[in-house]
Design a protein around this motif. Structure first.
Motif, mmCIF file in Angstrom:
data_model
loop_
_atom_site.group_PDB
_atom_site.id
_atom_site.type_symbol
_atom_site.label_atom_id
_atom_site.label_comp_id
_atom_site.label_asym_id
_atom_site.label_seq_id
_atom_site.Cartn_x
_atom_site.Cartn_y
_atom_site.Cartn_z
ATOM 1 N N MET A 1 0.839 -1.202 0.000
ATOM 2 C CA MET A 1 0.000 0.000 0.000
ATOM 3 C C MET A 1 0.872 1.250 0.000
ATOM 4 O O MET A 1 1.898 1.303 0.661
ATOM 5 N N SER A 2 0.440 2.230 -0.755
ATOM 6 C CA SER A 2 1.287 3.393 -1.024
ATOM 7 C C SER A 2 0.953 4.599 -0.153
ATOM 8 O O SER A 2 -0.118 4.697 0.428
ATOM 9 N N ILE A 3 1.915 5.519 -0.142
ATOM 10 C CA ILE A 3 1.745 6.829 0.470
ATOM 11 C C ILE A 3 1.255 7.751 -0.646
ATOM 12 O O ILE A 3 1.876 7.789 -1.718
ATOM 13 N N VAL A 4 0.186 8.479 -0.426
ATOM 14 C CA VAL A 4 -0.369 9.324 -1.475
ATOM 15 C C VAL A 4 -0.339 10.787 -1.043
ATOM 16 O O VAL A 4 -0.709 11.116 0.089
ATOM 17 N N ILE A 5 0.130 11.642 -1.952
ATOM 18 C CA ILE A 5 0.139 13.081 -1.685
ATOM 19 C C ILE A 5 -0.781 13.744 -2.713
ATOM 20 O O ILE A 5 -0.532 13.658 -3.922
ATOM 21 N N THR A 6 -1.840 14.392 -2.215
ATOM 22 C CA THR A 6 -2.760 15.046 -3.134
ATOM 23 C C THR A 6 -3.052 16.478 -2.670
ATOM 24 O O THR A 6 -2.459 16.969 -1.705
ATOM 25 N N GLY A 7 -3.960 17.143 -3.359
ATOM 26 C CA GLY A 7 -4.283 18.539 -3.067
ATOM 27 C C GLY A 7 -4.364 19.308 -4.372
ATOM 28 O O GLY A 7 -3.981 18.796 -5.427
ATOM 29 N N ASN A 8 -4.836 20.541 -4.271
ATOM 30 C CA ASN A 8 -5.013 21.369 -5.469
ATOM 31 C C ASN A 8 -3.672 21.721 -6.115
ATOM 32 O O ASN A 8 -2.631 21.667 -5.462
ATOM 33 N N PRO A 9 -3.702 22.114 -7.383
ATOM 34 C CA PRO A 9 -2.481 22.605 -8.025
ATOM 35 C C PRO A 9 -1.837 23.717 -7.188
ATOM 36 O O PRO A 9 -2.541 24.565 -6.640
ATOM 37 N N GLY A 10 -0.515 23.678 -7.072
ATOM 38 C CA GLY A 10 0.227 24.756 -6.413
ATOM 39 C C GLY A 10 0.410 24.613 -4.912
ATOM 40 O O GLY A 10 1.069 25.446 -4.287
ATOM 41 N N VAL A 11 -0.139 23.584 -4.310
ATOM 42 C CA VAL A 11 0.002 23.443 -2.851
ATOM 43 C C VAL A 11 1.380 22.907 -2.450
ATOM 44 O O VAL A 11 1.784 23.011 -1.301
ATOM 45 N N GLY A 12 2.100 22.323 -3.406
ATOM 46 C CA GLY A 12 3.442 21.806 -3.117
ATOM 47 C C GLY A 12 3.555 20.287 -3.224
ATOM 48 O O GLY A 12 4.530 19.708 -2.722
ATOM 49 N N LYS A 13 2.620 19.662 -3.893
ATOM 50 C CA LYS A 13 2.614 18.188 -3.969
ATOM 51 C C LYS A 13 3.926 17.624 -4.512
ATOM 52 O O LYS A 13 4.490 16.704 -3.948
ATOM 53 N N HIS A 14 4.373 18.178 -5.655
ATOM 54 C CA HIS A 14 5.562 17.598 -6.282
ATOM 55 C C HIS A 14 6.824 17.891 -5.485
ATOM 56 O O HIS A 14 7.665 17.010 -5.303
ATOM 57 N N THR A 15 6.929 19.105 -4.986
ATOM 58 C CA THR A 15 8.080 19.486 -4.154
ATOM 59 C C THR A 15 8.197 18.542 -2.955
ATOM 60 O O THR A 15 9.276 18.000 -2.663
ATOM 61 N N ILE A 16 7.091 18.334 -2.267
ATOM 62 C CA ILE A 16 7.103 17.547 -1.032
ATOM 63 C C ILE A 16 7.253 16.047 -1.350
ATOM 64 O O ILE A 16 8.015 15.340 -0.672
ATOM 65 N N SER A 17 6.579 15.594 -2.400
ATOM 66 C CA SER A 17 6.645 14.159 -2.745
ATOM 67 C C SER A 17 8.068 13.709 -3.031
ATOM 68 O O SER A 17 8.472 12.611 -2.645
ATOM 69 N N GLU A 18 8.803 14.569 -3.739
ATOM 70 C CA GLU A 18 10.194 14.194 -4.060
ATOM 71 C C GLU A 18 11.004 13.974 -2.800
ATOM 72 O O GLU A 18 11.787 13.023 -2.703
ATOM 73 N N LYS A 19 10.814 14.863 -1.815
ATOM 74 C CA LYS A 19 11.589 14.744 -0.573
ATOM 75 C C LYS A 19 11.141 13.526 0.231
ATOM 76 O O LYS A 19 11.968 12.838 0.845
ATOM 77 N N ILE A 20 9.854 13.260 0.220
ATOM 78 C CA ILE A 20 9.340 12.105 0.966
ATOM 79 C C ILE A 20 9.843 10.802 0.319
ATOM 80 O O ILE A 20 10.267 9.866 1.007
ATOM 81 N N ALA A 21 9.818 10.775 -1.006
ATOM 82 C CA ALA A 21 10.284 9.578 -1.725
ATOM 83 C C ALA A 21 11.753 9.310 -1.404
ATOM 84 O O ALA A 21 12.159 8.166 -1.180
ATOM 85 N N GLU A 22 12.535 10.394 -1.372
ATOM 86 C CA GLU A 22 13.961 10.286 -1.043
ATOM 87 C C GLU A 22 14.138 9.745 0.378
ATOM 88 O O GLU A 22 14.890 8.798 0.610
ATOM 89 N N ARG A 23 13.422 10.360 1.316
ATOM 90 C CA ARG A 23 13.544 9.980 2.725
ATOM 91 C C ARG A 23 13.156 8.521 2.945
ATOM 92 O O ARG A 23 13.756 7.813 3.755
ATOM 93 N N MET A 24 12.139 8.063 2.218
ATOM 94 C CA MET A 24 11.627 6.719 2.446
ATOM 95 C C MET A 24 12.189 5.705 1.464
ATOM 96 O O MET A 24 11.845 4.522 1.525
ATOM 97 N N ASN A 25 13.027 6.214 0.563
ATOM 98 C CA ASN A 25 13.629 5.351 -0.441
ATOM 99 C C ASN A 25 12.565 4.608 -1.273
ATOM 100 O O ASN A 25 12.652 3.407 -1.497
#
Ligand SMILES: Nc1ncnc2c1ncn2[C@@H]1O[C@H](COP(=O)(O)OP(=O)(O)O)[C@@H](O)[C@H]1O
Ligand SMILES: [Mg+2]
Length: 182
Positions: A1-25
């Motif tokens: 089961m995956s971790i999901v990051i959602t929200g409206n455009p511009g809230v920071g989804k991609h910025t934050i997802s990249e860091k979370i993916a890195e942290r969690m490998n």
């Protein structure tokens, strides 16, 4: 089961997802990229005009392990059994306006997207479908590292759900006309 990051455009989804993916490998699955590559967007990237049933099927095939899944369409195209936790990033609509202006969105598109954030449409739809798996995090006035820490705490400890009410704020500022003019 995956971790999901959602929200409206511009809230920071991609910025934050990249860091979370890195942290969690973990690797990132970007719903918009998959929809685009599959030729599913009827009009443009940020539109909801996409065949959600078809996208749901395509994602079912692509998601085999634990990933970080990112996209504003997540609540509409994922199934409950694919989701460990779904984080809805929320951002003050007054902070979203300059982000949208930088992206050269039209006034109409700005109103559409800030309106959706003020009404909390994605959060509402996500809670209806995913209930206890949904956590809202208000990113307004938080630095990127702070948001990453909040998201990590939510993933690891299942806490940190925040209440937001932009509608109250907008009413207080007498700005309903600014965001919802027809
Ligand atoms: N916590 C934050 N504080 C300030 N700016 C942020 C924060 N998170 C993201 N940003 C900036 O906001 C903009 C939108 O971020 P982005 O990750 O592209 O959002 P989304 O993927 O949700 O559309 C980018 O310019 C990004 O650098
Ligand atoms: Mg994005």
């Amino acid at each position: 089961m995956s971790i999901v990051i959602t929200g409206n455009p511009g809230v920071g989804k991609h910025t934050i997802s990249e860091k979370i993916a890195e942290r969690m490998n973990l690797s990132i699955i970007d719903i918009n990229t998959i929809a685009k590559d599959s030729g599913l967007f009827e009009k443009n990237d940020d539109s909801n005009d996409v065949d959600v049933e078809e996208l749901e099927k395509i994602l079912e095939e692509k998601i085999s392990e634990k990933n970080v899944i990112v996209g504003h369409l997540a609540p509409y195209v994922l199934r409950r059994n694919q989701v460990k936790v779904m984080i809805v990033l929320r951002r003050n609509p007054y902070e979203l306006i300059p982000v949208y202006q930088d992206r050269k969105y039209s006034d109409n598109k700005i109103r559409e997207n800030t309106g959706s954030e003020i009404l909390g449409i994605i959060a509402h739809d996500a809670m209806n479908k995913f209930q206890e798996k949904i956590f809202q995090i208000d990113v307004s006035e938080k630095s990127i590292p702070e948001v990453v820490e909040n998201v990590m705490a939510t993933i690891l400890e299942n806490n940190g759900n925040e209440q937001v009410d932009w509608l109250e704020l907008v009413k207080k500022n007498n700005d309903l006309g600014k965001f919802f003019v027809d």
